[in-house]
Design an enzyme around this catalytic site. Sequence first.
Site, PDB file in Angstrom:
ATOM      1  N   CYS A 276     127.780  75.849  37.642  1.00 46.97           N
ATOM      2  CA  CYS A 276     128.296  77.136  37.759  1.00 46.97           C
ATOM      3  C   CYS A 276     129.695  77.078  37.362  1.00 46.97           C
ATOM      4  CB  CYS A 276     127.904  77.905  39.003  1.00 46.97           C
ATOM      5  SG  CYS A 276     126.243  78.483  38.899  1.00 46.97           S
ATOM      6  N   ALA A 277     130.231  76.618  36.298  1.00 45.19           N
ATOM      7  CA  ALA A 277     131.384  76.296  36.095  1.00 45.19           C
ATOM      8  C   ALA A 277     132.595  77.046  35.740  1.00 45.19           C
ATOM      9  CB  ALA A 277     131.333  75.283  34.724  1.00 45.19           C
ATOM     10  N   ALA A 278     132.282  78.480  35.547  1.00 45.21           N
ATOM     11  CA  ALA A 278     133.536  79.413  35.153  1.00 45.21           C
ATOM     12  C   ALA A 278     134.250  79.729  36.516  1.00 45.21           C
ATOM     13  CB  ALA A 278     133.000  80.763  34.680  1.00 45.21           C
ATOM     14  N   PRO A 279     135.599  79.672  36.358  1.00 45.40           N
ATOM     15  CA  PRO A 279     136.292  79.571  35.125  1.00 45.40           C
ATOM     16  C   PRO A 279     136.979  78.139  34.516  1.00 45.40           C
ATOM     17  CG  PRO A 279     137.777  80.065  36.830  1.00 45.40           C
ATOM     18  CD  PRO A 279     136.443  80.058  37.555  1.00 45.40           C
ATOM     19  N   GLY A 280     136.272  77.046  35.176  1.00 40.94           N
ATOM     20  CA  GLY A 280     136.570  75.731  34.665  1.00 40.94           C
ATOM     21  C   GLY A 280     137.472  74.921  35.295  1.00 40.94           C
ATOM     22  N   GLY A 281     137.851  75.406  36.497  1.00 39.12           N
ATOM     23  CA  GLY A 281     139.098  74.653  37.225  1.00 39.12           C
ATOM     24  C   GLY A 281     138.538  73.214  37.681  1.00 39.12           C
ATOM     25  N   ASP A 300     127.312  78.097  32.382  1.00 37.36           N
ATOM     26  CA  ASP A 300     127.355  79.299  33.198  1.00 37.36           C
ATOM     27  C   ASP A 300     126.396  80.233  32.584  1.00 37.36           C
ATOM     28  OD1 ASP A 300     128.092  81.034  35.355  1.00 37.36           O
ATOM     29  OD2 ASP A 300     129.918  79.747  35.321  1.00 37.36           O
ATOM     30  N   ASP A 327     121.201  79.366  32.757  1.00 31.34           N
ATOM     31  CA  ASP A 327     120.938  79.888  33.807  1.00 31.34           C
ATOM     32  C   ASP A 327     120.760  78.770  35.243  1.00 31.34           C
ATOM     33  OD1 ASP A 327     120.022  81.094  36.342  1.00 31.34           O
ATOM     34  OD2 ASP A 327     119.038  82.505  35.297  1.00 31.34           O
ATOM     35  N   CYS A 398     133.345  78.768  48.796  1.00 32.27           N
ATOM     36  CA  CYS A 398     134.389  79.129  49.316  1.00 32.27           C
ATOM     37  C   CYS A 398     134.053  80.230  50.350  1.00 32.27           C
ATOM     38  CB  CYS A 398     135.161  79.923  47.905  1.00 32.27           C
ATOM     39  SG  CYS A 398     134.573  80.821  47.097  1.00 32.27           S
TER      40      CYS A 398
END
Length: 476
Positions: A276-281, A300, A327, A398
């Site tokens: 689930c990579a977005a936004p990629g940080g 993503d 997904d 988070c």
Amino acid sequence: MTEPVNVRGIALDFLTEVMEKEAFSHLALGNIRKNRPEISGRDLVFLTRLCEGTLERCLTLDYVLNRYSKTPVIKMKPIIRNLLRLSAYQILYMDSVPDSAACNEAVKLAKARGFAGLSGFVNGVLRRIAREKERIPWPDEDEGTYGLSVRYSMPEWIVDGWLSRYGRDSVKVMLEAALSDRPVTVRVQEGKAPGRDREEKRRNVAASLAGEGIRALPAAYYPGALYLTSPDSLSRTRAMEKGWITVQDESSMLALLSAFLALPSGKEKRLARDVCAAPGGKALFLADLFGPDGEVFCCDISEAKCAKIRENQKRCGGENLSTFLWDARETDTSWIEKADIVIADLPCSGLGIMGKKNDIRYKASREGCLSLAALQREMLSAAFSYVKPGGILLYSTCTICPEENEENRAYILKDSTFEPVPLTDLLAGRLSDTKEAEDLLKEKTLKEGYLQLLPGLHACDGFFFSVFRKKSRKDA
């Protein structure tokens, strides 16, 4: 001659979008900045303070309004409810705004929005608050949850949950942190920033930012991170445009660094999948740590999310990073046991970042946390299969919620093929030489392979991460 910008009217529209139509606050405010170029300078600073401040103090403001209005807040018309909130915020929390101006502008706005018949009500409530603001009878915050909920504008269910796990003094610190301004944290992209080594790169980036009026200080935990003060124009700085820095909290840096250090030794090319990579940080950080010795594949669920990853990759580099649509609940059979590291930083309730996204506290619920915990387990079940024997699984959120954190850690450990990776010794010598980093290494749970970071008690966002190794077949 151009018409003056009605900042309070724009703030009223923002509150209506967020509180009545459930828009995301950071997106709503971002759209205002993007689509209203006539707002600049002092007006933009005032607007941001008014929008974010009213939102973060909403429960407190509703308590005050209910004491001085015969009509309960919940029964008011939405425009009037939010107009009173933003006006009461100015009276109670903005010393630079005269009380008379807050009242008079509220009356004008009520009339302009078609509520002339209620302008007297608006004026009366606000003037009573202005007269009594030094004598408001606040509930006792040293008993139960209600007083803390009102004083810190935090829903009682969240306060109650924190009190059940942490001492009252610690909870007060956490609640205060959710209302306090923090510097923006950035990570220096070592693959792009100018300099021979990490320290020189950090110094060069700090000097570049200083030349554009932004002060950069060494961060608490990660040697390649900086705290920035007054970064309103950060997106237009040379360091950001050149991809030398990316905005990222130290909590996620600690998680990624821990997973990277847990890799078994070896010089073969590494493969990683961020589910689930977005936004990629996080993926960009891992790509930076890998360098030419590894590749990171980002996934993503939507093309919009994937586009955001590619946008950040274009700015920051990361030639060893690829993005594709997937997904996370579905198992990609072409990736079975291929990944040296799987990053499972999954959708969560976000209770650790309420200081940055103030509307989270009003939109989250206990039922929502349970639903998200179940979704996370669906995604984890697919992610398990991607980790090669001896490889690493990083699970992170988070939030500050046991169902999403410690209980899901226990769920992972029920799969007998995974074992926790002790982190204390791995991180020793890899963090900054600060009191905060020294204290962090004393956290007992690091020896068990996980850490719950708490806002205010740690120098970062609230965040949870746990690192696991997949046992080899002979050990499983």
